[in-house]
Scaffold this active site. Structure first.
Site, PDB file in Angstrom:
ATOM      1  N   TYR A  51      40.700  35.518  42.977  1.00 37.42           N
ATOM      2  CA  TYR A  51      39.477  35.616  42.176  1.00 37.42           C
ATOM      3  C   TYR A  51      39.240  37.049  41.716  1.00 37.42           C
ATOM      4  O   TYR A  51      38.459  37.286  40.794  1.00 37.42           O
ATOM      5  CB  TYR A  51      38.260  35.132  42.965  1.00 37.42           C
ATOM      6  CG  TYR A  51      38.273  33.673  43.339  1.00 37.42           C
ATOM      7  CD1 TYR A  51      39.267  32.795  42.895  1.00 37.42           C
ATOM      8  CD2 TYR A  51      37.279  33.149  44.155  1.00 37.42           C
ATOM      9  CE1 TYR A  51      39.266  31.460  43.252  1.00 37.42           C
ATOM     10  CE2 TYR A  51      37.264  31.809  44.520  1.00 37.42           C
ATOM     11  CZ  TYR A  51      38.267  30.977  44.074  1.00 37.42           C
ATOM     12  OH  TYR A  51      38.257  29.654  44.443  1.00 37.42           O
ATOM     13  N   HIS A 109      45.428  29.209  49.884  1.00 37.28           N
ATOM     14  CA  HIS A 109      44.845  28.771  48.614  1.00 37.28           C
ATOM     15  C   HIS A 109      45.526  27.518  48.062  1.00 37.28           C
ATOM     16  O   HIS A 109      44.885  26.690  47.411  1.00 37.28           O
ATOM     17  CB  HIS A 109      44.940  29.914  47.591  1.00 37.28           C
ATOM     18  CG  HIS A 109      43.949  29.805  46.472  1.00 37.28           C
ATOM     19  ND1 HIS A 109      43.440  30.904  45.829  1.00 37.28           N
ATOM     20  CD2 HIS A 109      43.366  28.742  45.884  1.00 37.28           C
ATOM     21  CE1 HIS A 109      42.587  30.510  44.896  1.00 37.28           C
ATOM     22  NE2 HIS A 109      42.530  29.205  44.899  1.00 37.28           N
TER      23      HIS A 109
END
Length: 279
Positions: A51, A109
């Site tokens: 991110y 992730h």
């Protein structure tokens, strides 16, 4: 300010029943939005290496004035760091960027099955837990097969699996797997991404019946499924509304009607709109 109930995870730790998704909040505006979320009652902040905003999350934590032990900070190791040593170094880098001593929840992730190192990556997270770098270990976007492999290899059951889950993709089969294994389901894109079914009859009817917004009706559906939604918004009023879903309850017919919007179309899990395939 809404007080959010908590879930007890399979390792005995607790986690808020709704969290705040921080993608794509970056820079000074992103920090202000995150501080607003914490001030509004959010106590779980979800971020990731990919991110690109872990530094901002750390700054928001410091500016919020909320003591560190009142917050659950969750981040994710990207696919490029699945080798054991790289995964450990990834967690260490996350801690440095956040400016904290321990990550509350560390996730993989994405399994990156074409590379096939997700078992090594999970072993690394377990090592980080043993070293005190992280409190709890989990995964994101894992299928039943991936979950079985890491559990068999390590003897450790991830505390959460964060997956795409919304009324158009209710993940009934995977949620059943999670229930059997004792894994808490976390929901990314909990409202339905760009095609949020706010105008769908079951959602609109439930919202009208309870005097809430369609988004609140969907988030309440998530909560009653036992899932942990991670809504994201930079707007303080919407942030507070997304959290204010504990004062009403959908009945069985409303729950079933919203769930029926989804069509299990052969996908085992969705893609992640936040990042590219390389996670």
């Amino acid at each position: 300010m809404t007080t959010v109930p908590t879930h007890t995870l399979n390792d005995g730790t607790t986690i808020p029943a709704i969290g705040f998704g921080t993608y794509p909040l970056t820079g000074e505006d992103g920090i202000r939005a995150m501080v607003s979320a914490v001030e509004g009652g959010y106590r779980l902040l979800d971020t990731a290496v990919n991110y690109g905003n872990e530094t901002e999350v750390g700054e928001a934590i410091r500016r919020s004035g909320i003591s560190r032990d009142q917050l659950v900070v969750q981040s994710k190791v990207p696919g490029r760091d699945h080798a054991f040593d790289k995964a450990v170094a990834s967690v260490e880098g996350t801690l440095e960027r956040l400016g904290i001593e321990q990550l509350d929840v560390a996730l993989i992730h994405w399994p990156n099955p074409s590379v096939g190192l997700y078992v090594d990556a999970f072993r690394a997270l377990v090592e980080c837990r043993e070293r005190g770098l992280v409190r709890s270990v989990g995964v994101s976007n894992f299928t039943e097969k991936h979950l079985t492999e890491i559990i068999d290899a390590t003897g450790v059951v991830p505390v959460v699996n964060q997956v795409e889950l919304h009324p158009l993709f209710p993940q009934e089969q995977l949620r059943a797997v999670h229930e059997r294994l004792g894994i808490r389901t976390e929901s990314w894109s909990p409202l339905g991404k760009r095609n949020a079914p706010f105008g769908a009859d079951p959602v609109a009817a439930a919202a009208e019946a309870h005097g809430v917004s369609p988004a609140q009706a969907i988030l309440r559906w998530q909560v009653q499924l036992g899932a942990l939604p991670l809504p994201k918004s930079a707007d303080p009023e919407r942030q507070r509304a997304n959290l204010d879903v504990f004062g009403f309850e959908l009945d069985a017919a409303e729950m079933a009607a919203i769930s029926a919007l989804g069509r299990e179309d052969g996908r085992l899990f969705g893609g992640d709109p936040d990042t590219h395939e390389e996670m």
